[in-house]
Design an enzyme around this catalytic site. Structure first.
Site, PDB file in Angstrom:
ATOM      1  N   GLU A 143       0.779  -1.227   0.000  1.00  0.00           N
ATOM      2  CA  GLU A 143       0.000   0.000   0.000  1.00  0.00           C
ATOM      3  C   GLU A 143       0.816   1.286   0.000  1.00  0.00           C
ATOM      4  O   GLU A 143       0.384   2.287  -0.561  1.00  0.00           O
ATOM      5  CB  GLU A 143      -0.947   0.002   1.207  1.00  0.00           C
ATOM      6  N   SER A 432     -48.856 -35.819  -3.264  1.00  0.00           N
ATOM      7  CA  SER A 432     -49.163 -36.990  -2.439  1.00  0.00           C
ATOM      8  C   SER A 432     -48.423 -37.028  -1.120  1.00  0.00           C
ATOM      9  O   SER A 432     -48.709 -37.896  -0.288  1.00  0.00           O
ATOM     10  CB  SER A 432     -48.858 -38.268  -3.234  1.00  0.00           C
TER      11      SER A 432
END
Length: 754
Positions: A143, A432
């Site tokens: 950085e 079902s």
């Protein structure tokens, strides 16, 4: 007038007029002078054309310089005042370390292991001095390599960024900003501006505004960065950065990120892990290893190269780090239970979950082993048995008989957060899989698995709709069959006859009490599953059958407490509710559902080493396919269908859903002892004198249910049928004695026999 006797000097007039003025001598012409001697002009060197141009430029330069230094002085004064102002507003470092607006929620599984986080987690305060040196060096290398040498702003960095942006065809301050690490901290602190809900609708809007670029933002950053450099040490500034930086997956700060991705503290990360964490900074979500591990490792390789170039790693250390890239911890790799975590979050109040300002710990029922088994099973079936490119969705729920949810897969994309959860949100017709509730009502009224019902064409008058004639899936009819056969082969006409015989109200009452959705259909088709429910509701209803007939409320949250507190705010002791049907009826129903797997439509769900009971379900035009079943240990529900409700191609509940169920339970039951199902045996309901079907006649005077039964006229609507007393059993094939009579007879028989 006499003098004093001395010689009188000449008067002024005498001096002026005594004689003619002498003619001055000729002298050379004197140069005209001013107060300051003017230097001679240099000879012209640029000629008649270039000379004026150069003179003009010089004139302009003198104007620019005169204005420029004054303007610079004013700007310097303004920057100085702004710097002093920001300096006076900066608090102590410790007040700036936790930059979250809301708290976090940490979810623990049934073994108290972390499996998910929500909100922004904060792993605890760290400093530049107590983190791993590799992490500190990785951040500096990636950085701001001149961090310890500049005064908060880097003109060289800004100039380089402008050059890069222009070369890329962007504006000078669009894209690469050339910010120092100190300026990045200024952004993280939003230049000291607090969140105001009147100005920003959400915290996300506020943060986006704080991190916006452009010339105005850069101008504001400069005095704030200078103030920080005056107020704090370099390590203090780095400490703020290490604690406040967002690193993806909800991790705020490097401590939370190290714990989230690697399961260790930021003090213990190695060079490869440090490089991966530092590599997240430019785009945390994009580079997050939980999103794309390979992309994160590639980015980490770049950071390792920078660390080597700047002297933080030797060549040997660089090669070692490249050869052994960082990988996720086991928990981070699994990312298990995303759907489950979202569901549990919705079970607690918002102010303790999505909107919490505290750090919250939630204990849950999740079993990560079972969760992984369910996810793997779904993936296996879709990879091996579903055609490529299919958009069909599926969902899985696994729970204990008391309603404790052990696993949940809400869709084919298993490692997600905030996605649509087909297990809890999708309301679909049940087909079902609803039929067991019809038989549960009948068994609870005194029917037995051997009671006879007619499988034959059937027409029922429905007020306001005319005649309704259900059809069997095979379009064939079996004649008189037992209730067990009717459920085993999912016979529609027989099921409707049972429902009409016991009464729709009784069927609906049983279904609702077991946890089925309350909005059930009113007509005779309710027996065939035309109503809608969710997978988790249906699975919970089946859990009630397994546990002996008591309702359950599916639950996942067992305890919620604030982080650091010893006492929970609240908890869930269990999901068992009121009894719905008798234990005898439940055991008989389990027997019948076991027959479905052994001999009927659920055969593909069989397990090699233990008993299984369940029921398949397929709705009209195969828009939904279900299989819900259980062993003695767990109840598992499977749903499959399309989100747009179009029909499935060649899929029924006894097909792919049963396959998914089997693959899930093979993994779930692995290593567990085989335990028999809690089901009744035929000897428990078959008296020695039970009538037997002999061709087309009965060995007793008892008549089966169906056409010919004088108590039921199938040509009339159900609400006009003559009814027995509420909850009185329908007549079985033979007039069997009730339980008290049977006990008495057995006692008398024993006495007589003795």
């Amino acid at each position: 007038m006499a003098g004093s006797g001395g010689r009188r000097g000449p008067l002024v007039a005498d001096k002026r007029y005594s004689k003619a003025p002498a003619k001055p001598k000729a002298k050379p012409a004197a140069k005209r002078t001013t107060s300051k001697a003017r230097k001679p002009r240099p000879p012209r060197r640029f000629g008649p054309i270039l000379g004026p141009i150069i003179a003009l430029l010089g004139f302009v330069w003198r104007i620019v310089w005169g204005v420029g230094w004054r303007f610079a002085a004013i700007i310097g004064l303004i920057v100085g005042i702004a710097t002093f102002y920001f300096y006076s507003t900066l608090p102590e470092v410790t007040a700036l370390l936790d930059g979250r607006f809301r708290g976090s929620v940490t979810l623990l599984d049934r073994e108290n292991k972390v499996f998910a986080w929500r909100g922004e987690t904060f792993g605890g305060q760290i400093t530049a001095k107590n983190v791993s040196p590799h992490l500190k060096n990785a951040v500096i290398a990636a950085e701001d390599k001149r961090f310890y040498r500049h005064f908060g702003v880097s003109p060289r960095g800004i100039a380089s960024a402008v050059r890069i942006n222009l070369a890329a065809g962007r504006g000078p301050f669009s894209g690469n900003g050339g910010s120092t690490l100190t300026q990045q901290v200024a952004k993280l602190l939003c230049l000291g501006v607090e969140y105001d809900p009147q100005r920003w609708k959400t915290e996300a809007d506020y943060e986006n505004d704080c991190r916006s670029g452009g010339v105005k933002r850069k101008i504001k950053e400069v005095p704030y960065a200078l103030a920080m450099e005056f107020k704090y040490s370099k390590d203090d500034i780095l400490t703020i950065y290490l604690n406040r930086a967002y690193l993806g997956a909800g991790a705020r700060g490097f401590e939370a990120a190290a714990q989230r991705y690697f399961g260790i503290s930021a003090a213990n990360v190695n060079p490869a892990q440090a490089a991966m964490l530092a590599g997240l900074l430019p785009a945390p979500s994009y580079y997050a290893p939980t999103n794309n591990l390979q992309r994160s490792q590639d980015r980490a390789d770049t950071v390792i190269k920078l660390m080597n170039e700047q002297g933080f790693l030797t060549d040997a250390e660089r090669e070692t780090a490249w050869a052994n890239p960082a990988v996720l911890s086991e928990a981070a790799q699994k990312r298990a239970g995303g759907y489950f975590a979202d569901w549990v979050m919705g079970a607690a109040p918002d102010f303790l979950t999505t909107e919490t300002t505290e750090d919250v710990i939630i204990h849950t029922t999740l079993d990560q082993r079972i969760q992984a088994a369910a996810e793997e099973a779904m993936q296996t079936v879709f990879e091996t048995k579903v055609k490529a490119g299919s958009e069909a969705e599926a969902a899985i729920v696994v729970m204990s008989a008391d309603g404790a949810v052990r696993a949940m897969v809400g869709g084919r994309a298993t490692k997600v957060t905030g996605a649509f959860n087909h297990a809890t949100m999708a309301r679909r017709q049940t087909g079902s899989t609803f039929k067991p509730f019809v038989y549960a009502a009948a068994l609870d009224m005194g029917f037995t698995p051997d009671s006879i019902v007619e499988d034959a064409p059937l027409t029922i008058k429905v007020p306001g709709s005319g005649n309704w004639s259900p059809k069997n899936y095979t379009r064939e009819y079996r004649g008189p069959i037992t209730l067990t056969e009717a459920l085993t082969h999912s016979v529609n006409t027989a099921t409707v006859r049972i429902s009409e015989s016991v009464g729709r109200a009784a069927v609906k009452k049983v279904a609702e009490d077991f946890g089925f959705a309350s909005d059930l259909a009113d007509g005779p088709a309710v027996a065939l599953g035309v109503s809608e429910s969710t997978l988790i509701e249906m699975t919970g209803a089946y859990a009630g059958i397994l546990n002996g007939g008591s309702s359950v409320r599916p639950y996942g949250l067992t305890e919620l407490r604030l982080k650091g507190d010893s006492e929970p705010l609240f908890g869930t002791p269990g999901g068992l509710g009121e009894r719905v049907i008798s234990e005898k009826a439940a055991r008989e129903l389990v027997y019948m559902m076991h027959s479905v797997v052994e001999n009927g439509s659920g055969r593909r769900a069989k397990l090699p080493d233990r008993q299984v009971a369940g029921k398949t379900g397929t709705t009209q035009e195969a828009r939904d396919a279900w299989f819900i079943g259980f062993t003695a240990d767990y109840v598992t529900g499977i749903w499959m269908g399309y989100d747009d409700n179009r029909p499935l191609s060649g899929v029924t509940g006894g097909g792919l859903p049963a396959d998914i169920w089997r693959e899930t339970m093979l993994r779930v039951e692995k290593g567990l002892p085989a335990t028999p199902l809690p089901m009744a045996e035929p000897s428990e309901w078959r008296p020695k004198s039970a009538p037997q079907w002999q061709g087309e006649t009965w060995s007793s005077e008892a008549q089966p249910l169906g056409p010919g039964n004088t108590k039921t006229d199938w040509s009339q609507p159900a609400d006009q049928q003559p009814r027995r007393v509420e909850r009185e059993p329908a007549p079985p094939p033979a007039q069997e004695p009730d339980l008290a009579e049977r006990i008495l007879l057995e006692v008398l028989g024993t006495i007589i026999g003795n």
